[in-house]
Write an enzyme that holds these catalytic residues in place. Sequence first.
Site, mmCIF file in Angstrom:
data_model
loop_
_atom_site.group_PDB
_atom_site.id
_atom_site.type_symbol
_atom_site.label_atom_id
_atom_site.label_comp_id
_atom_site.label_asym_id
_atom_site.label_seq_id
_atom_site.Cartn_x
_atom_site.Cartn_y
_atom_site.Cartn_z
ATOM 1 C CG HIS A 212 -1.841 42.174 21.779
ATOM 2 N ND1 HIS A 212 -1.635 43.431 22.279
ATOM 3 C CD2 HIS A 212 -2.735 41.587 22.597
ATOM 4 C CE1 HIS A 212 -2.361 43.601 23.366
ATOM 5 N NE2 HIS A 212 -3.047 42.504 23.585
HETATM 6 N N1 UDP Z 1 4.612 44.702 27.890
HETATM 7 C C1 UDP Z 1 5.878 44.211 28.182
HETATM 8 N N2 UDP Z 1 6.675 43.759 27.152
HETATM 9 C C2 UDP Z 1 6.283 43.820 25.856
HETATM 10 C C3 UDP Z 1 4.998 44.352 25.555
HETATM 11 C C4 UDP Z 1 4.180 44.776 26.605
HETATM 12 O O1 UDP Z 1 6.275 44.174 29.341
HETATM 13 O O2 UDP Z 1 7.041 43.401 24.968
HETATM 14 C C5 UDP Z 1 3.735 45.074 29.017
HETATM 15 C C6 UDP Z 1 3.176 46.474 28.989
HETATM 16 O O3 UDP Z 1 4.043 47.387 29.624
HETATM 17 C C7 UDP Z 1 1.874 46.317 29.768
HETATM 18 C C8 UDP Z 1 1.451 44.923 29.441
HETATM 19 O O4 UDP Z 1 2.598 44.229 28.962
HETATM 20 O O5 UDP Z 1 2.086 46.356 31.168
HETATM 21 C C9 UDP Z 1 0.364 45.004 28.397
HETATM 22 O O6 UDP Z 1 0.097 43.773 27.911
HETATM 23 P P1 UDP Z 1 -0.809 43.573 26.626
HETATM 24 O O7 UDP Z 1 -0.638 44.743 25.712
HETATM 25 O O8 UDP Z 1 -0.502 42.209 26.140
HETATM 26 O O9 UDP Z 1 -2.266 43.522 27.228
HETATM 27 P P2 UDP Z 1 -3.407 44.606 27.431
HETATM 28 O O10 UDP Z 1 -2.912 45.586 28.438
HETATM 29 O O11 UDP Z 1 -3.710 45.195 26.106
HETATM 30 O O12 UDP Z 1 -4.552 43.805 27.972
#
Ligand code: UDP
Length: 370
Positions: A212
């Site tokens: 994303h």
């Molecule tokens: N996650 C989830 N479902 C999904 C994709 C990601 O529960 O379909 C969780 C993942 O396990 C993690 C969090 O969402 O805990 C990460 O979110 P994201 O990648 O949007 O944000 P980032 O961590 O990169 O800021």
Amino acid sequence: MPTPASAIETRDVMVVLGTRPEIVKLAGIVRLLGDAASIVHTGQHYDGNLSEIFLSQLGLPEPAVHLGIGGERRGTQIGLAVERLDGLLATRRPDAVVVQGDTNTVLAASIAANAAEVPLVHVEAGLRSYDRRMPEEHNRVVADHLADLLLSPTEVNRANLLAEGIDEDRIVVTGNTVVEAVHELLPPATERRALLDGYGVEPSAFILSTFHRPENVDDPDVLATILRELGALPLPVVLPLHPRTMASIDAQGLGSLLAPLRVVEPIGYREFLSLGAEAALLISDSGGVQEETSVYKRPLIVVRRSTERPEVIGTFAERVLPGPAIGDLARSWLDTLADLHDRLADIPSPYGDGTASKRSVAAMEELLHA
Ligand code: UDP
């Protein structure tokens, strides 16, 4: 004479969040704060798949306030959130504002708390990619410099802060609260495997992927390269599609590249952890996934120009750029998968032992009693 633990319950701690990783990583802290905590949701990502299911699975109440700032450009999101939080802080005068991570919500709440002279606590302080092309890097640097209490997951993060001249008295190393979130929410193996049936995949015989970040999904050539690499892998690839990625695929006309992939809507946290823990390997640009794989011990290919989480590189994760390196590395790991899984099973997570939320609340008590 009240103990510090009972004293904090009489306080008013405003916890500001706006996206799924913030809900995951603040849940333990909010629960320990009990009646002292009230949640303000900025609306940065407010929909059922990205927010409500996370609040309910992580046992959090409905936010006390919704600021409703979703779907805007970055500057507008930040500006609107600062203005609305400023109004809220002026009437509420909480004892502290707590933020987590590196989102636009974090930057806005940090500016608003600072302007209102309310003590600011930054959970997950001191992460640095040193990559100024990432909006998150700007958000986290500003939050760290404004924060009165900086809760750092690791010694690496603490050293980053000291190198920027931040006073060591403001920093506490706590571990990362994601560790306890995974311990609490990862279902037992039997339940995980039952869930795999619904996706038509088998344990250690599929790949879980998420993308994303703007660097990977905004440029059509980069996005097409990633989707082609995923589509050519020798195992089924489950791809929960973030709304930003879906919108970009639609806008660039890349829908046909999804045909070989098992595309699903973003999934809830318990389901995502289940799939991750049963996958052969993961391929992602997520921040939180880099930490979680070190808890459930699965290898991860990080597709990014840089990472602010060097603690896992060389053990649980390797970083590559979008291109053939994705498929090459995945195939080489699959060649010796059982050995790789065995090796990772014995490596402790660099993000701590699952007590970060407790340590964070203890540090907040000290701040509020100082
Ligand atoms: N996650 C989830 N479902 C999904 C994709 C990601 O529960 O379909 C969780 C993942 O396990 C993690 C969090 O969402 O805990 C990460 O979110 P994201 O990648 O949007 O944000 P980032 O961590 O990169 O800021």
